[in-house]
Design a protein around this motif. Structure first.
Motif, mmCIF file in Angstrom:
data_model
loop_
_atom_site.group_PDB
_atom_site.id
_atom_site.type_symbol
_atom_site.label_atom_id
_atom_site.label_comp_id
_atom_site.label_asym_id
_atom_site.label_seq_id
_atom_site.Cartn_x
_atom_site.Cartn_y
_atom_site.Cartn_z
ATOM 1 N N ASP A 1 50.276 46.799 33.681
ATOM 2 C CA ASP A 1 49.076 47.643 33.756
ATOM 3 C C ASP A 1 47.798 46.815 33.800
ATOM 4 N N VAL A 2 47.735 45.772 32.999
ATOM 5 C CA VAL A 2 46.552 44.908 32.972
ATOM 6 C C VAL A 2 46.408 44.173 34.303
ATOM 7 N N GLU A 3 47.503 43.669 34.844
ATOM 8 C CA GLU A 3 47.454 42.976 36.139
ATOM 9 C C GLU A 3 47.039 43.924 37.262
ATOM 10 N N LYS A 4 47.446 45.163 37.167
ATOM 11 C CA LYS A 4 47.048 46.155 38.168
ATOM 12 C C LYS A 4 45.522 46.311 38.178
ATOM 13 N N ILE A 5 44.923 46.335 36.999
ATOM 14 C CA ILE A 5 43.461 46.427 36.904
ATOM 15 C C ILE A 5 42.819 45.143 37.423
ATOM 16 N N PHE A 6 43.355 43.988 37.046
ATOM 17 C CA PHE A 6 42.834 42.711 37.552
ATOM 18 C C PHE A 6 42.792 42.725 39.075
ATOM 19 N N ASN A 7 43.875 43.163 39.692
ATOM 20 C CA ASN A 7 43.954 43.183 41.160
ATOM 21 C C ASN A 7 42.961 44.171 41.754
ATOM 22 N N ALA A 8 42.853 45.346 41.145
ATOM 23 C CA ALA A 8 41.948 46.368 41.680
ATOM 24 C C ALA A 8 40.492 45.933 41.627
ATOM 25 N N MET A 9 40.121 45.214 40.576
ATOM 26 C CA MET A 9 38.718 44.828 40.433
ATOM 27 C C MET A 9 38.429 43.413 40.943
ATOM 28 N N GLY A 10 39.457 42.728 41.450
ATOM 29 C CA GLY A 10 39.247 41.361 41.948
ATOM 30 C C GLY A 10 38.824 40.426 40.837
ATOM 31 N N CYS A 11 39.468 40.546 39.691
ATOM 32 C CA CYS A 11 39.105 39.774 38.501
ATOM 33 C C CYS A 11 39.261 38.278 38.755
ATOM 34 N N ARG A 12 38.280 37.524 38.336
ATOM 35 C CA ARG A 12 38.325 36.071 38.479
ATOM 36 C C ARG A 12 39.314 35.486 37.477
ATOM 37 N N GLU A 13 40.016 34.474 37.879
ATOM 38 C CA GLU A 13 41.047 33.843 37.045
ATOM 39 C C GLU A 13 40.509 33.446 35.670
ATOM 40 N N GLU A 14 39.299 32.907 35.621
ATOM 41 C CA GLU A 14 38.768 32.415 34.352
ATOM 42 C C GLU A 14 38.437 33.529 33.359
ATOM 43 N N ASN A 15 38.431 34.786 33.816
ATOM 44 C CA ASN A 15 38.133 35.906 32.920
ATOM 45 C C ASN A 15 39.372 36.673 32.466
ATOM 46 N N LYS A 16 40.491 36.472 33.113
ATOM 47 C CA LYS A 16 41.674 37.295 32.849
ATOM 48 C C LYS A 16 42.136 37.249 31.394
#
Length: 134
Positions: free
Chosen positions: A69-84
């Motif tokens: 679920d968290v990775e799905k949000i990361f992908n949807a918002m284009g989360c930067r690696e350093e913030n994950k």
């Protein structure tokens, strides 16, 4: 009078040096504040997706589902690696938060932050052990 003139000259130069240094400090503060504001805005955007919290305990399927679920949000918002890892660990509470306080100090940092893959591997090893995955 000439000694006063020389004293003023050095004072003016000293004042100019001081003003230049103060300008550099203010510029650095504004730059850092801008970065902090961007990180806060990113966390705010992340939490608007209503990510699930994770409390820990024996919940192997829940741990795996939480990561997905968290990775799905990361992908949807284009989360930067350093913030994950920062964003994900914000969601940990209870026993899981205590676990992270200890483990977070032991994980290596690359480029100044803990990589998501390192966090994920350590998290799943603790909450979804390999022998249960089979």
């Amino acid at each position: 009078m000439s000694s006063r003139g020389r004293g003023r000259g050095r004072g003016a130069r000293g004042t100019n040096d001081l003003m230049e240094r103060m300008a550099q400090i203010v510029e650095a503060m504004v730059h850092n504040q801008g970065r902090e504001l961007a990180e806060y805005r990113g966390l705010s955007a992340f939490t608007r997706h209503d990510p699930p919290k994770f409390e820990g305990g024996f919940n192997p399927e829940g741990a795996q589902r939480w990561v997905v679920d968290v990775e799905k949000i990361f992908n949807a918002m284009g989360c930067r690696e350093e913030n994950k890892v920062t964003y994900a660990t914000y969601l940990l509470c209870g026993e899981a938060e205590d676990w992270w306080r200890f483990v977070g100090q032991t994980l290596p940092q690359e480029d100044g932050y803990i990589q998501w893959k390192a966090f994920k591997a350590t998290f799943l090893a603790n909450y979804f052990p390999r022998d249960l995955r089979k």
